[in-house]
Design an enzyme around this catalytic site. Sequence first.
Site, PDB file in Angstrom:
ATOM      1  N   SER A  53      56.547  90.606  87.146  1.00 25.95           N
ATOM      2  CA  SER A  53      58.038  90.817  87.201  1.00 25.95           C
ATOM      3  C   SER A  53      58.695  90.714  85.936  1.00 25.95           C
ATOM      4  O   SER A  53      58.237  90.284  84.882  1.00 25.95           O
ATOM      5  CB  SER A  53      58.382  89.568  88.162  1.00 25.95           C
ATOM      6  OG  SER A  53      57.687  89.691  89.340  1.00 25.95           O
TER       7      SER A  53
HETATM    8  N1  SAH Z   1      54.091  86.531  90.316  1.00 22.74           N
HETATM    9  C1  SAH Z   1      53.495  87.615  89.480  1.00 22.74           C
HETATM   10  C2  SAH Z   1      53.928  88.934  90.039  1.00 22.74           C
HETATM   11  C3  SAH Z   1      53.384  89.147  91.145  1.00 22.74           C
HETATM   12  S1  SAH Z   1      53.448  90.918  91.762  1.00 22.74           S
HETATM   13  C4  SAH Z   1      53.687  87.297  87.997  1.00 22.74           C
HETATM   14  O1  SAH Z   1      54.588  86.566  87.522  1.00 22.74           O
HETATM   15  O2  SAH Z   1      52.689  88.105  87.532  1.00 22.74           O
HETATM   16  C5  SAH Z   1      53.050  90.440  93.429  1.00 22.74           C
HETATM   17  C6  SAH Z   1      51.624  90.018  93.616  1.00 22.74           C
HETATM   18  O3  SAH Z   1      51.414  89.647  94.854  1.00 22.74           O
HETATM   19  C7  SAH Z   1      50.400  90.930  93.164  1.00 22.74           C
HETATM   20  O4  SAH Z   1      49.715  90.557  92.466  1.00 22.74           O
HETATM   21  C8  SAH Z   1      49.892  91.003  94.642  1.00 22.74           C
HETATM   22  O5  SAH Z   1      48.676  91.113  94.721  1.00 22.74           O
HETATM   23  C9  SAH Z   1      50.304  89.842  95.471  1.00 22.74           C
HETATM   24  N2  SAH Z   1      50.109  90.073  96.845  1.00 22.74           N
HETATM   25  C10 SAH Z   1      50.615  90.598  97.915  1.00 22.74           C
HETATM   26  N3  SAH Z   1      50.614  90.410  99.020  1.00 22.74           N
HETATM   27  C11 SAH Z   1      50.094  89.129  99.059  1.00 22.74           C
HETATM   28  C12 SAH Z   1      49.767  88.273  99.867  1.00 22.74           C
HETATM   29  N4  SAH Z   1      49.752  88.409 101.148  1.00 22.74           N
HETATM   30  N5  SAH Z   1      49.165  87.094  99.616  1.00 22.74           N
HETATM   31  C13 SAH Z   1      49.180  86.616  98.244  1.00 22.74           C
HETATM   32  N6  SAH Z   1      49.413  87.450  97.363  1.00 22.74           N
HETATM   33  C14 SAH Z   1      49.746  88.565  97.438  1.00 22.74           C
END
Ligand code: SAH
Length: 232
Positions: free
Chosen positions: A81
Amino acid sequence: MFTPVSVLLLYLLSLFSLQADVYKDRREALVKRHIEGRGISDKAVLDAMRTVERHKFVPQDQVSQAYEDHPLPIGYGQTISQPYIVAYMTQVIKPKPHMKVLEIGTGSGYQAAVLAEIVRKVYTIEIVPEHGKMAAERLKKLGYDNVEVKVGDGYKGWEEHAPYDAIVVTAGAESVPPPLLDQLKEGGRMVIPVGPAFATQSLMLIEKRKGKAVTKNLMPVIFVPFTRSEKK
Ligand code: SAH
Protein backbone atom coordinates in the site's frame (compact mmCIF):
# COMPACT_ATOMS: atom_id res chain seq x y z
CA MET A 1 48.81 -1.59 10.04
CA PHE A 2 46.49 -1.24 7.06
CA THR A 3 46.62 -4.27 4.83
CA PRO A 4 44.94 -4.09 1.40
CA VAL A 5 42.23 -6.40 2.74
CA SER A 6 41.39 -4.20 5.71
CA VAL A 7 41.31 -1.12 3.47
CA LEU A 8 38.90 -2.92 1.16
CA LEU A 9 36.75 -3.96 4.13
CA LEU A 10 36.66 -0.40 5.46
CA TYR A 11 35.69 0.85 2.01
CA LEU A 12 32.85 -1.68 1.71
CA LEU A 13 31.64 -0.85 5.21
CA SER A 14 31.51 2.86 4.43
CA LEU A 15 29.59 2.13 1.23
CA PHE A 16 27.00 0.15 3.20
CA SER A 17 26.54 2.82 5.88
CA LEU A 18 26.29 5.48 3.18
CA GLN A 19 23.50 3.45 1.54
CA ALA A 20 21.69 3.13 4.88
CA ASP A 21 21.87 6.91 5.35
CA VAL A 22 20.48 7.51 1.87
CA TYR A 23 17.41 5.40 2.68
CA LYS A 24 17.04 7.06 6.08
CA ASP A 25 17.12 10.51 4.46
CA ARG A 26 14.60 9.47 1.83
CA ARG A 27 12.33 7.99 4.48
CA GLU A 28 12.54 11.17 6.53
CA ALA A 29 11.67 13.26 3.46
CA LEU A 30 8.68 11.01 2.71
CA VAL A 31 7.37 11.24 6.27
CA LYS A 32 7.85 15.02 6.44
CA ARG A 33 6.21 15.74 3.12
CA HIS A 34 3.51 13.12 2.65
CA ILE A 35 2.71 11.77 6.10
CA GLU A 36 3.21 14.61 8.58
CA GLY A 37 2.65 17.12 5.79
CA ARG A 38 -0.78 15.65 5.06
CA GLY A 39 -2.02 15.72 8.62
CA ILE A 40 -0.93 12.50 10.31
CA SER A 41 -0.12 13.65 13.84
CA ASP A 42 -0.01 10.56 16.12
CA LYS A 43 3.58 10.53 17.37
CA ALA A 44 3.78 6.75 17.64
CA VAL A 45 2.60 6.38 14.04
CA LEU A 46 5.10 8.96 12.78
CA ASP A 47 7.91 7.24 14.71
CA ALA A 48 6.93 3.87 13.23
CA MET A 49 6.87 5.32 9.70
CA ARG A 50 10.33 6.76 10.35
CA THR A 51 11.61 3.41 11.61
CA VAL A 52 10.25 0.72 9.28
CA GLU A 53 12.52 0.26 6.28
CA ARG A 54 10.04 0.09 3.40
CA HIS A 55 12.81 -0.67 0.92
CA LYS A 56 13.22 -4.05 2.62
CA PHE A 57 9.57 -4.95 1.88
CA VAL A 58 9.59 -4.42 -1.90
CA PRO A 59 11.08 -6.52 -4.72
CA GLN A 60 14.65 -5.64 -5.80
CA ASP A 61 13.49 -3.85 -8.96
CA GLN A 62 11.22 -1.54 -6.91
CA VAL A 63 13.74 -0.48 -4.26
CA SER A 64 14.45 2.86 -5.94
CA GLN A 65 10.72 3.66 -5.66
CA ALA A 66 10.35 2.56 -2.03
CA TYR A 67 10.19 6.07 -0.60
CA GLU A 68 7.77 7.51 -3.13
CA ASP A 69 4.24 7.90 -1.79
CA HIS A 70 2.48 5.35 -3.96
CA PRO A 71 1.63 1.66 -3.96
CA LEU A 72 4.10 -0.72 -5.66
CA PRO A 73 3.70 -4.15 -7.25
CA ILE A 74 4.98 -7.01 -5.08
CA GLY A 75 4.13 -9.96 -7.37
CA TYR A 76 1.15 -12.29 -7.83
CA GLY A 77 -0.96 -9.28 -8.82
CA GLN A 78 -0.69 -7.76 -5.33
CA THR A 79 0.64 -4.43 -4.09
CA ILE A 80 2.28 -2.88 -1.05
CA SER A 81 0.00 0.00 0.00
CA GLN A 82 0.82 3.69 -0.35
CA PRO A 83 2.74 4.89 2.75
CA TYR A 84 0.23 7.69 3.49
CA ILE A 85 -2.63 5.17 3.51
CA VAL A 86 -0.67 2.81 5.80
CA ALA A 87 -0.05 5.69 8.22
CA TYR A 88 -3.68 6.85 7.99
CA MET A 89 -5.12 3.39 8.64
CA THR A 90 -2.72 2.89 11.53
CA GLN A 91 -3.64 6.23 13.10
CA VAL A 92 -7.37 5.67 12.72
CA ILE A 93 -7.40 2.56 14.93
CA LYS A 94 -5.73 4.63 17.71
CA PRO A 95 -2.89 2.14 18.31
CA LYS A 96 -1.56 1.78 21.87
CA PRO A 97 1.24 -0.42 23.28
CA HIS A 98 -1.15 -2.79 25.13
CA MET A 99 -3.17 -3.67 22.02
CA LYS A 100 -3.59 -6.91 20.10
CA VAL A 101 -4.34 -6.27 16.43
CA LEU A 102 -5.53 -8.50 13.59
CA GLU A 103 -4.56 -7.63 10.04
CA ILE A 104 -6.16 -9.21 6.96
CA GLY A 105 -3.93 -9.13 3.85
CA THR A 106 -0.30 -9.48 4.98
CA GLY A 107 1.07 -8.86 1.45
CA SER A 108 4.68 -7.72 1.90
CA GLY A 109 4.35 -7.51 5.70
CA TYR A 110 4.95 -3.74 5.71
CA GLN A 111 1.67 -2.70 7.38
CA ALA A 112 2.16 -5.49 9.94
CA ALA A 113 5.65 -4.14 10.72
CA VAL A 114 4.33 -0.59 11.18
CA LEU A 115 1.67 -1.91 13.58
CA ALA A 116 4.22 -4.10 15.37
CA GLU A 117 6.37 -1.05 16.15
CA ILE A 118 3.51 0.29 18.25
CA VAL A 119 1.28 -2.49 19.58
CA ARG A 120 2.00 -5.56 21.71
CA LYS A 121 0.97 -8.23 19.21
CA VAL A 122 -0.02 -8.45 15.57
CA TYR A 123 -1.77 -11.43 14.00
CA THR A 124 -1.89 -11.26 10.22
CA ILE A 125 -3.51 -13.49 7.59
CA GLU A 126 -2.56 -13.78 3.90
CA ILE A 127 -4.42 -15.81 1.30
CA VAL A 128 -1.57 -16.10 -1.26
CA PRO A 129 0.75 -18.74 0.26
CA GLU A 130 3.89 -17.37 -1.46
CA HIS A 131 3.31 -13.92 0.05
CA GLY A 132 2.46 -15.34 3.46
CA LYS A 133 5.67 -17.37 3.58
CA MET A 134 7.85 -14.58 2.24
CA ALA A 135 6.41 -12.00 4.66
CA ALA A 136 6.80 -14.35 7.64
CA GLU A 137 10.47 -14.93 6.79
CA ARG A 138 11.10 -11.23 6.18
CA LEU A 139 9.47 -10.15 9.45
CA LYS A 140 11.41 -12.77 11.38
CA LYS A 141 14.69 -11.71 9.79
CA LEU A 142 14.00 -8.06 10.64
CA GLY A 143 13.34 -9.00 14.27
CA TYR A 144 9.56 -8.52 14.44
CA ASP A 145 9.00 -11.25 17.03
CA ASN A 146 5.58 -9.89 17.96
CA VAL A 147 4.01 -10.68 14.55
CA GLU A 148 2.42 -14.01 13.69
CA VAL A 149 1.58 -14.75 10.06
CA LYS A 150 -0.95 -17.34 8.92
CA VAL A 151 -1.75 -18.44 5.38
CA GLY A 152 -5.51 -18.68 4.92
CA ASP A 153 -8.76 -16.91 4.11
CA GLY A 154 -9.03 -13.85 6.33
CA TYR A 155 -12.81 -13.74 5.87
CA LYS A 156 -13.10 -16.05 8.86
CA GLY A 157 -10.67 -14.03 10.98
CA TRP A 158 -8.46 -15.84 13.51
CA GLU A 159 -10.82 -17.12 16.18
CA GLU A 160 -8.11 -18.63 18.39
CA HIS A 161 -6.68 -15.25 19.45
CA ALA A 162 -9.92 -13.22 19.46
CA PRO A 163 -11.15 -10.77 20.60
CA TYR A 164 -8.95 -8.09 19.04
CA ASP A 165 -8.59 -4.46 20.13
CA ALA A 166 -8.47 -3.48 16.47
CA ILE A 167 -8.69 -5.02 13.00
CA VAL A 168 -7.01 -3.63 9.88
CA VAL A 169 -8.20 -5.00 6.53
CA THR A 170 -5.93 -4.16 3.58
CA ALA A 171 -7.94 -5.69 0.71
CA GLY A 172 -11.17 -4.24 -0.71
CA ALA A 173 -14.15 -6.27 0.53
CA GLU A 174 -17.64 -6.19 -0.98
CA SER A 175 -19.08 -6.08 2.53
CA VAL A 176 -17.81 -6.38 6.09
CA PRO A 177 -17.18 -10.06 6.87
CA PRO A 178 -19.41 -10.86 9.91
CA PRO A 179 -16.75 -13.07 11.59
CA LEU A 180 -14.44 -10.04 11.77
CA LEU A 181 -17.05 -7.97 13.57
CA ASP A 182 -17.62 -10.90 15.96
CA GLN A 183 -13.91 -11.06 16.72
CA LEU A 184 -13.63 -7.33 17.45
CA LYS A 185 -13.62 -6.33 21.12
CA GLU A 186 -16.48 -4.24 22.46
CA GLY A 187 -15.34 -0.63 21.89
CA GLY A 188 -12.77 -1.86 19.35
CA ARG A 189 -12.09 -0.31 15.95
CA MET A 190 -11.88 -1.85 12.50
CA VAL A 191 -10.69 -0.09 9.37
CA ILE A 192 -11.70 -1.69 6.07
CA PRO A 193 -12.07 -0.68 2.41
CA VAL A 194 -15.58 -1.63 1.26
CA GLY A 195 -16.86 -1.60 -2.30
CA PRO A 196 -17.07 -3.56 -5.54
CA ALA A 197 -13.91 -5.33 -6.78
CA PHE A 198 -11.78 -3.35 -9.28
CA ALA A 199 -13.57 -0.08 -8.50
CA THR A 200 -13.13 2.69 -5.97
CA GLN A 201 -13.92 1.54 -2.47
CA SER A 202 -14.84 3.51 0.58
CA LEU A 203 -12.45 3.29 3.50
CA MET A 204 -14.70 2.70 6.50
CA LEU A 205 -14.12 2.97 10.21
CA ILE A 206 -16.25 0.58 12.21
CA GLU A 207 -16.60 0.89 15.95
CA LYS A 208 -18.26 -1.90 17.88
CA ARG A 209 -20.69 -0.46 20.38
CA LYS A 210 -23.03 -2.75 22.34
CA GLY A 211 -22.30 -5.48 19.81
CA LYS A 212 -23.38 -3.31 16.88
CA ALA A 213 -21.28 -1.78 14.12
CA VAL A 214 -21.22 2.00 14.06
CA THR A 215 -19.74 2.96 10.70
CA LYS A 216 -18.16 6.08 9.30
CA ASN A 217 -16.96 6.70 5.74
CA LEU A 218 -13.42 8.06 5.77
CA MET A 219 -12.30 8.47 2.15
CA PRO A 220 -12.33 6.85 -1.28
CA VAL A 221 -9.50 4.35 -1.81
CA ILE A 222 -8.43 1.67 -4.27
CA PHE A 223 -7.22 -1.63 -2.85
CA VAL A 224 -6.67 -5.01 -4.49
CA PRO A 225 -9.76 -7.22 -4.09
CA PHE A 226 -10.53 -9.29 -1.03
CA THR A 227 -10.63 -12.81 -2.45
CA ARG A 228 -12.18 -15.97 -1.01
CA SER A 229 -10.79 -19.49 -0.90
CA GLU A 230 -14.33 -20.83 -0.84
CA LYS A 231 -17.72 -19.12 -0.83
CA LYS A 232 -19.13 -20.18 2.50
N1 SAH B 1 -0.86 -4.98 3.91
C1 SAH B 1 -0.07 -5.26 2.73
C2 SAH B 1 -0.75 -4.83 1.44
C3 SAH B 1 -1.62 -5.84 1.03
S1 SAH B 1 -2.34 -5.92 -0.54
C4 SAH B 1 1.29 -4.64 2.80
O1 SAH B 1 1.56 -3.86 3.71
O2 SAH B 1 2.12 -4.96 1.95
C5 SAH B 1 -3.67 -6.95 -0.02
C6 SAH B 1 -3.31 -8.35 0.32
O3 SAH B 1 -4.53 -8.98 0.75
C7 SAH B 1 -2.81 -9.18 -0.86
O4 SAH B 1 -1.56 -9.74 -0.54
C8 SAH B 1 -3.89 -10.25 -1.03
O5 SAH B 1 -3.37 -11.48 -1.45
C9 SAH B 1 -4.49 -10.33 0.37
N2 SAH B 1 -5.83 -10.90 0.46
C10 SAH B 1 -6.86 -10.73 -0.40
N3 SAH B 1 -7.95 -11.41 0.04
C11 SAH B 1 -7.59 -12.00 1.21
C12 SAH B 1 -8.26 -12.83 2.15
N4 SAH B 1 -9.52 -13.23 1.96
N5 SAH B 1 -7.59 -13.24 3.24
C13 SAH B 1 -6.29 -12.88 3.45
N6 SAH B 1 -5.61 -12.10 2.60
C14 SAH B 1 -6.24 -11.65 1.49
